[in-house]
Design an enzyme around this catalytic site. Sequence first.
Site, PDB file in Angstrom:
ATOM      1  N   ASP B 129       6.280   0.562 -13.290  1.00 31.14           N
ATOM      2  CA  ASP B 129       5.244  -0.158 -12.562  1.00 31.14           C
ATOM      3  C   ASP B 129       3.915   0.050 -13.278  1.00 31.14           C
ATOM      4  O   ASP B 129       3.513   1.189 -13.521  1.00 31.14           O
ATOM      5  CB  ASP B 129       5.177   0.388 -11.132  1.00 31.14           C
ATOM      6  CG  ASP B 129       4.484  -0.567 -10.197  1.00 31.14           C
ATOM      7  OD1 ASP B 129       4.361  -1.764 -10.542  1.00 31.14           O
ATOM      8  OD2 ASP B 129       4.063  -0.132  -9.111  1.00 31.14           O
ATOM      9  N   TYR B 131      -0.358  -1.288 -13.760  1.00 35.07           N
ATOM     10  CA  TYR B 131      -1.584  -1.247 -12.934  1.00 35.07           C
ATOM     11  C   TYR B 131      -2.528  -2.259 -13.589  1.00 35.07           C
ATOM     12  O   TYR B 131      -3.672  -1.947 -13.891  1.00 35.07           O
ATOM     13  CB  TYR B 131      -2.125   0.185 -13.030  1.00 35.07           C
ATOM     14  CG  TYR B 131      -3.102   0.669 -12.002  1.00 35.07           C
ATOM     15  CD1 TYR B 131      -2.844   0.573 -10.636  1.00 35.07           C
ATOM     16  CD2 TYR B 131      -4.301   1.292 -12.404  1.00 35.07           C
ATOM     17  CE1 TYR B 131      -3.744   1.089  -9.714  1.00 35.07           C
ATOM     18  CE2 TYR B 131      -5.190   1.810 -11.480  1.00 35.07           C
ATOM     19  CZ  TYR B 131      -4.905   1.698 -10.134  1.00 35.07           C
ATOM     20  OH  TYR B 131      -5.787   2.222  -9.212  1.00 35.07           O
ATOM     21  N   HIS B 136      -7.832  -4.912  -8.879  1.00 38.68           N
ATOM     22  CA  HIS B 136      -7.152  -3.944  -8.016  1.00 38.68           C
ATOM     23  C   HIS B 136      -7.585  -2.521  -8.379  1.00 38.68           C
ATOM     24  O   HIS B 136      -7.972  -1.734  -7.519  1.00 38.68           O
ATOM     25  CB  HIS B 136      -5.638  -4.109  -8.164  1.00 38.68           C
ATOM     26  CG  HIS B 136      -4.831  -3.049  -7.468  1.00 38.68           C
ATOM     27  ND1 HIS B 136      -4.799  -2.908  -6.103  1.00 38.68           N
ATOM     28  CD2 HIS B 136      -4.027  -2.064  -7.960  1.00 38.68           C
ATOM     29  CE1 HIS B 136      -4.000  -1.891  -5.786  1.00 38.68           C
ATOM     30  NE2 HIS B 136      -3.525  -1.372  -6.888  1.00 38.68           N
ATOM     31  N   ARG B 145     -13.207   7.024  -5.540  1.00 39.92           N
ATOM     32  CA  ARG B 145     -14.189   7.570  -6.496  1.00 39.92           C
ATOM     33  C   ARG B 145     -15.353   6.590  -6.573  1.00 39.92           C
ATOM     34  O   ARG B 145     -15.529   5.894  -7.590  1.00 39.92           O
ATOM     35  CB  ARG B 145     -13.572   7.700  -7.895  1.00 39.92           C
ATOM     36  CG  ARG B 145     -12.427   8.680  -8.065  1.00 39.92           C
ATOM     37  CD  ARG B 145     -11.888   8.658  -9.508  1.00 39.92           C
ATOM     38  NE  ARG B 145     -11.517   7.294  -9.915  1.00 39.92           N
ATOM     39  CZ  ARG B 145     -10.323   6.761  -9.703  1.00 39.92           C
ATOM     40  NH1 ARG B 145      -9.379   7.443  -9.113  1.00 39.92           N
ATOM     41  NH2 ARG B 145     -10.079   5.517 -10.088  1.00 39.92           N
ATOM     42  N   GLU B 202       2.517  -4.412  -1.757  1.00 35.57           N
ATOM     43  CA  GLU B 202       1.776  -4.711  -2.982  1.00 35.57           C
ATOM     44  C   GLU B 202       2.393  -5.944  -3.621  1.00 35.57           C
ATOM     45  O   GLU B 202       3.592  -5.958  -3.916  1.00 35.57           O
ATOM     46  CB  GLU B 202       1.800  -3.529  -3.973  1.00 35.57           C
ATOM     47  CG  GLU B 202       0.995  -2.325  -3.480  1.00 35.57           C
ATOM     48  CD  GLU B 202       0.706  -1.271  -4.553  1.00 35.57           C
ATOM     49  OE1 GLU B 202      -0.314  -0.594  -4.444  1.00 35.57           O
ATOM     50  OE2 GLU B 202       1.515  -1.133  -5.489  1.00 35.57           O
ATOM     51  N   GLU B 204       3.284  -8.174  -6.527  1.00 35.87           N
ATOM     52  CA  GLU B 204       3.452  -7.957  -7.967  1.00 35.87           C
ATOM     53  C   GLU B 204       4.386  -8.999  -8.582  1.00 35.87           C
ATOM     54  O   GLU B 204       5.172  -9.642  -7.878  1.00 35.87           O
ATOM     55  CB  GLU B 204       4.038  -6.552  -8.232  1.00 35.87           C
ATOM     56  CG  GLU B 204       3.249  -5.421  -7.573  1.00 35.87           C
ATOM     57  CD  GLU B 204       3.525  -4.050  -8.163  1.00 35.87           C
ATOM     58  OE1 GLU B 204       4.150  -3.970  -9.239  1.00 35.87           O
ATOM     59  OE2 GLU B 204       3.090  -3.056  -7.540  1.00 35.87           O
ATOM     60  N   ASP B 236       5.979  -3.866  -3.934  1.00 29.35           N
ATOM     61  CA  ASP B 236       6.024  -2.414  -4.144  1.00 29.35           C
ATOM     62  C   ASP B 236       5.465  -1.735  -2.888  1.00 29.35           C
ATOM     63  O   ASP B 236       4.308  -1.334  -2.827  1.00 29.35           O
ATOM     64  CB  ASP B 236       5.172  -2.079  -5.376  1.00 29.35           C
ATOM     65  CG  ASP B 236       5.138  -0.594  -5.685  1.00 29.35           C
ATOM     66  OD1 ASP B 236       6.152   0.078  -5.427  1.00 29.35           O
ATOM     67  OD2 ASP B 236       4.108  -0.116  -6.182  1.00 29.35           O
ATOM     68  N   ARG B 240       0.376   4.738   2.257  1.00 25.33           N
ATOM     69  CA  ARG B 240      -0.890   5.211   1.683  1.00 25.33           C
ATOM     70  C   ARG B 240      -1.242   6.630   2.091  1.00 25.33           C
ATOM     71  O   ARG B 240      -1.894   7.343   1.332  1.00 25.33           O
ATOM     72  CB  ARG B 240      -2.018   4.259   2.081  1.00 25.33           C
ATOM     73  CG  ARG B 240      -1.813   2.826   1.627  1.00 25.33           C
ATOM     74  CD  ARG B 240      -1.679   2.711   0.121  1.00 25.33           C
ATOM     75  NE  ARG B 240      -1.576   1.304  -0.285  1.00 25.33           N
ATOM     76  CZ  ARG B 240      -1.317   0.915  -1.518  1.00 25.33           C
ATOM     77  NH1 ARG B 240      -1.070   1.804  -2.476  1.00 25.33           N
ATOM     78  NH2 ARG B 240      -1.246  -0.370  -1.806  1.00 25.33           N
ATOM     79  N   GLN B 243       0.846   8.841  -0.011  1.00 23.31           N
ATOM     80  CA  GLN B 243       0.380   8.737  -1.395  1.00 23.31           C
ATOM     81  C   GLN B 243      -0.868   9.579  -1.626  1.00 23.31           C
ATOM     82  O   GLN B 243      -0.981  10.279  -2.635  1.00 23.31           O
ATOM     83  CB  GLN B 243       0.102   7.259  -1.712  1.00 23.31           C
ATOM     84  CG  GLN B 243      -0.217   6.982  -3.178  1.00 23.31           C
ATOM     85  CD  GLN B 243      -0.340   5.495  -3.477  1.00 23.31           C
ATOM     86  OE1 GLN B 243      -0.108   4.645  -2.616  1.00 23.31           O
ATOM     87  NE2 GLN B 243      -0.710   5.162  -4.697  1.00 23.31           N
ATOM     88  N   LYS B 256       6.230   5.722  -2.570  1.00 22.02           N
ATOM     89  CA  LYS B 256       6.671   4.449  -3.140  1.00 22.02           C
ATOM     90  C   LYS B 256       8.191   4.329  -3.195  1.00 22.02           C
ATOM     91  O   LYS B 256       8.712   3.218  -3.147  1.00 22.02           O
ATOM     92  CB  LYS B 256       6.164   4.337  -4.589  1.00 22.02           C
ATOM     93  CG  LYS B 256       4.663   4.428  -4.766  1.00 22.02           C
ATOM     94  CD  LYS B 256       4.043   3.058  -4.696  1.00 22.02           C
ATOM     95  CE  LYS B 256       2.605   3.077  -5.198  1.00 22.02           C
ATOM     96  NZ  LYS B 256       2.026   1.725  -5.161  1.00 22.02           N
ATOM     97  N   THR B 260      11.628  -0.891  -2.741  1.00 23.39           N
ATOM     98  CA  THR B 260      10.890  -1.918  -3.479  1.00 23.39           C
ATOM     99  C   THR B 260      11.700  -3.201  -3.321  1.00 23.39           C
ATOM    100  O   THR B 260      12.924  -3.167  -3.463  1.00 23.39           O
ATOM    101  CB  THR B 260      10.773  -1.541  -4.977  1.00 23.39           C
ATOM    102  OG1 THR B 260      10.158  -0.252  -5.076  1.00 23.39           O
ATOM    103  CG2 THR B 260       9.971  -2.566  -5.751  1.00 23.39           C
ATOM    104  N   THR B 363      -0.151  -4.290  -8.465  1.00 21.61           N
ATOM    105  CA  THR B 363      -0.759  -5.208  -7.503  1.00 21.61           C
ATOM    106  C   THR B 363      -1.651  -6.237  -8.195  1.00 21.61           C
ATOM    107  O   THR B 363      -2.526  -5.866  -8.976  1.00 21.61           O
ATOM    108  CB  THR B 363      -1.623  -4.415  -6.506  1.00 21.61           C
ATOM    109  OG1 THR B 363      -0.836  -3.351  -5.997  1.00 21.61           O
ATOM    110  CG2 THR B 363      -2.094  -5.304  -5.381  1.00 21.61           C
ATOM    111  N   GLU B 377      -6.786  -2.540  -0.075  1.00 25.37           N
ATOM    112  CA  GLU B 377      -8.033  -3.187  -0.478  1.00 25.37           C
ATOM    113  C   GLU B 377      -8.623  -4.032   0.650  1.00 25.37           C
ATOM    114  O   GLU B 377      -9.816  -3.959   0.932  1.00 25.37           O
ATOM    115  CB  GLU B 377      -7.791  -4.097  -1.684  1.00 25.37           C
ATOM    116  CG  GLU B 377      -7.495  -3.381  -2.979  1.00 25.37           C
ATOM    117  CD  GLU B 377      -7.130  -4.386  -4.070  1.00 25.37           C
ATOM    118  OE1 GLU B 377      -7.992  -5.163  -4.490  1.00 25.37           O
ATOM    119  OE2 GLU B 377      -5.943  -4.418  -4.473  1.00 25.37           O
TER     120      GLU B 377
END
Lengths: 431, 431
Positions: B129, B131, B136, B145, B202, B204, B236, B240, B243, B256, B260, B363, B377
């Site tokens: 997978d 990113y 995203h 962050r 997610e 994808e 996916d 959260r 995670q 995860k 899937t 995603t 998001e």
Amino acid sequence: MAKQTLPPHQSWLPEANAPTADFPLTHLPYGAFATEGQQHLCVAIGSHLLDLHACAEADLLPSELKFACQSSTLNALLALGPIAWTQLRHTLTTLLEASAPNREKAEAALHSIAGATLLKPIDIPNYTDFYASIHHATRVGQLFRPDNPLLPNYKHIPIGYHGRASSIVVSGTPIQRPTGQTRPSTPDGTPDFQPTRSLDYELELALYIGQPNPLGTPIPISHAAHHIFGVSLLNDWSARDLQSWESQPLGPFLAKNFATTISPWITPLAALEPFRVPATPRPPDDPKPLPYLYSTADQAHGGLDVKLEVLLATHITRTNKLPPIVLSQSSTQDLYWTPAQLIAHHTSNGCNLAVGDILATGTISGSAEASAGCLLELTRNGAQPITLATGEVRTFLADGDEIILRGSCELPGHPRICLGECRATILPARS
Amino acid sequence: MAKQTLPPHQSWLPEANAPTADFPLTHLPYGAFATEGQQHLCVAIGSHLLDLHACAEADLLPSELKFACQSSTLNALLALGPIAWTQLRHTLTTLLEASAPNREKAEAALHSIAGATLLKPIDIPNYTDFYASIHHATRVGQLFRPDNPLLPNYKHIPIGYHGRASSIVVSGTPIQRPTGQTRPSTPDGTPDFQPTRSLDYELELALYIGQPNPLGTPIPISHAAHHIFGVSLLNDWSARDLQSWESQPLGPFLAKNFATTISPWITPLAALEPFRVPATPRPPDDPKPLPYLYSTADQAHGGLDVKLEVLLATHITRTNKLPPIVLSQSSTQDLYWTPAQLIAHHTSNGCNLAVGDILATGTISGSAEASAGCLLELTRNGAQPITLATGEVRTFLADGDEIILRGSCELPGHPRICLGECRATILPARS
């Protein structure tokens, strides 16, 4: 009174009864070898292997096990389940013990291991790598987060991630130094794309799943050990410079997935029964595992006592016919989590394990600095090079270096058993 | 002058020629279905599927392709390589086009998709997978962050990690809410072990590898696209809260790997040829990809133009027979990296890809907030609940919610094609 230390079972193959034998009658690890263009399954005994395909042809095995024993990989045998595993182990023990009636037939199926090409004995559908040595996690954390070495989750959750199954190779397969991106030397700089300058090994134990669980059905910790067929050594090769640049936020990827080496012999869990020990005691202030990770039986004898060792053969040791140099010694008792805890955790969300899957422990390092299971720890990410007995200096691995992982179980009154050696030599990067 | 927009190929099946058809003659995605206790391969045409096993039996396929087409999964066909893929696609197009001489024989192999049980058409040995949507990555980074949303490596390296292949299921399979550890409410507290409270999807795209590469041999970017057999949608699923607690330092794991979902139809890359577009232009200040990730051909037409949509059916929409609610719309043009760049990167260290492997994009979110491909998001990790047209409120998914992923390609002068829908309904946690 002199203690009677003769093992309960003696083989008609004298070498298997020697105290120095890696593979006594009580071990019988499974492997595979090349013969006449085919891959046959086998077990190791003394310095020989017993061809299971030939045993099946010679009618030495129960008829219901013949098909699985004539397969090229162990997956069919594993899929038959624990009763079949016990039955085959009993049959093979009977065939090889001193009083065996079929000795001549079995002898015809023996080959010298030294003269054989050992092959990967199992198809590994999925490979999970844990991080179960708290000493490793702490020392690695100290390198990158000196103020906060051990993350808050560590003592609550067996940290793990998915590795790459396709690039698992058997001991003896050379490992090519991988090329990849490394961190730019300035924040606005361009990354280099170059052969790794910090190629490392990781000393690990691999657990092989023999019994699957359906998707959506967790394996309770009380049953978890029954899902393990056996164990081997595993070297999780790591390119530390690639890892440091790529791993945030989703973890290691190309720094690990270029190759992982397993030893050629899979030791059945049954052979390790005498060497089961209590789960490693935790400091009194550490949290008790959550209920799904706790059972009194697992705490009482869910641990394993395997002594481990990493050795390095270099150009100079080979040229001068010197023995390989010991880099570190540790033990599976250095693990913070038991095998059953790893399985219970992995499946606690319903994730399905498949026959042949590997769950690896992660680097097994002890509390002493000299017991660290990788160079990242031993050389503090290259900042403190080590000088070998040959005078050679290492921060990380050099081309031509051969890493050898060894594991052994010893207990008075039981024959010593040694896991199959896991070795591989570093080749230069692809030009 | 009226523009001639009739497609170049018309099928004898009129429904396949309707402008609203998901599966016109130019699409022919591959799937599998249950028939008389077996799993047969098929292609979709209009609202029907064509049974490839039956076509092989009726001698409608080239003899060298029969064996692969009578397999229960696509892996044997993929292993035959691109020339065979082209040959089969040509044969099936000829069989289904208006002038087909064998129409009656083919008609006997047709079944209504609505009446069929679609199955997982491929064995997926390894699942990676990525990113690859910068939108995203940026918005997720802002949540965790705020000062440093996009990490320094992002614009240089296609970030990816290994997912769990064993728990990939086909569209329609219900998804059980997973249970797991969540962060303690105080730093010294004990984690809860409970059903996830932040179950997310997610959106994808999955790339299916058709041509493998040997271990140690990178796939150069100039050849990378030839290794892709086709694509599907992929969801996916992500917990959260699990995670957030487990992911440091090694990345997502149990958050995860409980499931899937892939769509039942794999669209061959050949069907997407008209919808290849230039790689998405990067802002002028962004770094140019390193040479191993750059080719002029890939920049010129290595992108894909697939419009994407996420929909939600709830208890209320179903009860009131309302259409599912659109949650977001985005596009594969929102990706920062092309499919070829993902493959070239994945193999740049020599990692071997196998036939049937999935490389998923991660995603797919656009730059607009409403184009975000997951609830993390859209609701800012639950801090900003969304109110649906039905009046229902969501932070994350509720039991009974059904998520539907859709994808379509449109271009004047070409029949529209729609990827197979990827749907699944959330079941309550195991009690």
